[in-house]
Design an enzyme around this catalytic site. Structure first.
Site, PDB file in Angstrom:
ATOM      1  N   ASP A  49       0.834  -1.204   0.000  1.00 30.78           N
ATOM      2  CA  ASP A  49       0.000   0.000   0.000  1.00 30.78           C
ATOM      3  C   ASP A  49       0.872   1.259   0.000  1.00 30.78           C
ATOM      4  OD1 ASP A  49       0.868  -0.181   2.603  1.00 30.78           O
ATOM      5  OD2 ASP A  49      -1.094   0.131   3.523  1.00 30.78           O
ATOM      6  N   SER A  50       2.196   1.066   0.052  1.00 38.13           N
ATOM      7  CA  SER A  50       3.116   2.186  -0.160  1.00 38.13           C
ATOM      8  C   SER A  50       2.852   2.838  -1.517  1.00 38.13           C
ATOM      9  CB  SER A  50       4.570   1.701  -0.085  1.00 38.13           C
ATOM     10  OG  SER A  50       4.768   0.576  -0.915  1.00 38.13           O
ATOM     11  N   ASP A  88      -1.117  -6.187  -0.228  1.00 33.94           N
ATOM     12  CA  ASP A  88      -1.388  -5.519   1.044  1.00 33.94           C
ATOM     13  C   ASP A  88      -2.879  -5.219   1.179  1.00 33.94           C
ATOM     14  OD1 ASP A  88       0.394  -4.910   3.036  1.00 33.94           O
ATOM     15  OD2 ASP A  88       1.185  -3.117   2.053  1.00 33.94           O
ATOM     16  N   LYS A 118      -1.207  -9.471   2.752  1.00 30.24           N
ATOM     17  CA  LYS A 118      -0.460  -9.022   3.929  1.00 30.24           C
ATOM     18  C   LYS A 118      -1.334  -8.078   4.722  1.00 30.24           C
ATOM     19  CE  LYS A 118       3.101  -5.871   3.783  1.00 30.24           C
ATOM     20  NZ  LYS A 118       2.617  -4.796   4.643  1.00 30.24           N
ATOM     21  N   GLU A 120      -1.315  -5.623   8.551  1.00 27.87           N
ATOM     22  CA  GLU A 120      -0.511  -5.109   9.664  1.00 27.87           C
ATOM     23  C   GLU A 120      -1.181  -5.435  10.986  1.00 27.87           C
ATOM     24  OE1 GLU A 120       0.335  -0.924   9.159  1.00 27.87           O
ATOM     25  OE2 GLU A 120       1.096  -1.226   7.122  1.00 27.87           O
ATOM     26  N   GLU A 187       9.285  -4.624  10.402  1.00 26.85           N
ATOM     27  CA  GLU A 187       9.723  -3.315   9.899  1.00 26.85           C
ATOM     28  C   GLU A 187      10.290  -2.438  11.012  1.00 26.85           C
ATOM     29  OE1 GLU A 187       7.031  -1.252   7.294  1.00 26.85           O
ATOM     30  OE2 GLU A 187       8.322   0.530   7.233  1.00 26.85           O
TER      31      GLU A 187
END
Ligand code: KIV
Length: 275
Positions: A49-50, A88, A118, A120, A187
């Site tokens: 999602d960057s 993501d 993925k 978080e 991270e």
């Protein structure tokens, strides 16, 4: 010329089995052309999602939508057949309940052909990770610095410096692994913590700014090749400066246009104009 070093066709169990073995190579990709260039060199690609910041100029990843991830996910799987692609889950698409997460993850998987997703979160997401894993959705966890929580976690900084914070992140790692994730991104943690996490969990850790102690590494491709200059984390090693190459090429193009230095199609293919 670059030499591809990996064989195609690694699967999610194959990635899982690399725990403690040959380091896992991963990069982000958002588009078909980039996926084609990267896939021969990596073990898996992440549609991160960057992309909100790198492609869309957003200030954080919080504005990224499910539809954006699906569109870019589809583009990447199209460009990288045989390479596992992980997508993501964007902010707001999985936190509310395991059921909502399943619905959105299933959409991502079925509409993109991705190998997994993925998300978080550590202890707080363990129930959801278990729910998804038991229903056929391979989950890559993401702990330590979690960009989607940047507003509550207090900015981009190294995580795990205090004993209390390190213990919390280790708990997160154990919870994510116990819930059935096939691996986890770690991270922005201090090296000692990345090492402890890697030695503790039975699944691969993929580090980003978390030291070589992890089982593999991931970076944002545009950072690695010098195509994104708004903000480059200090831990990123640049292997190329493509932005200057693009600027030079575009300046040369503009000069040609202004000087009317462009061939007609007939001269490109050696086709003689009809008389
Ligand atoms: O969004 C992203 O690109 C990421 C990583 C680089 C791990 O989450």
């Amino acid at each position: 010329m670059s030499t591809p070093v990996k064989t195609k066709g690694l699967t999610i169990p194959g990635i899982r089995a690399r725990k403690g073995g040959e380091p896992i190579v991963s990069l982000t990709a958002y588009t078909t052309p980039m996926a084609k260039l990267l896939s021969p060199h990596v073990d898996f690609l992440l549609v991160g999602d960057s992309l909100g910041m790198v492609l869309y100029g957003m200030e954080s990843t919080l504005g990224v939508t499910l539809d954006m991830m699906i569109a870019h996910g589809r583009a990447v799987t199209r460009g990288a057949p045989g390479c596992p692609v992980i997508i993501d889950m964007p902010f707001g698409s999985y936190e509310e309940s395991p059921e909502t997460a399943f619905r959105n993850c299933a959409r991502v998987m079925s509409e993109t052909g991705a190998a997994g997703i993925k998300l978080e979160g550590g202890v707080a997401m363990a129930e959801t990770i278990a729910f998804l894993s038991r229903r056929g959705i391979p989950v890559l966890g993401h702990i330590g610095l979690m960009p989607q929580s940047v507003n509550t976690a207090g900015g981009f900084r190294a995580h795990g410096r205090t004993e209390q914070e390190a213990a919390g992140i280790l708990d997160d790692a154990k919870a994510v692994a116990n819930a059935g994730a096939f691996g986890m991104v770690v991270e922005g943690t201090v090296e000692s913590l990345a090492r402890t996490v890697t030695e503790t969990v039975p699944v691969p850790t993929i580090g980003i700014g978390a030291s070589p102690a992890c089982d593999g590494q991931i970076l944002v491709t545009e950072d690695v090749v010098g195509l994104f200059n708004d903000f480059t984390p200090k831990f990123v090693k640049r292997y190329a400066e493509l932005s200057s190459g693009v600027s030079e090429a575009v300046a040369a193009y503009a000069a040609d246009v202004r000087a009317r230095r462009f061939p007609a199609m007939e001269h490109c293919f050696g086709v003689k104009a009809e008389k």
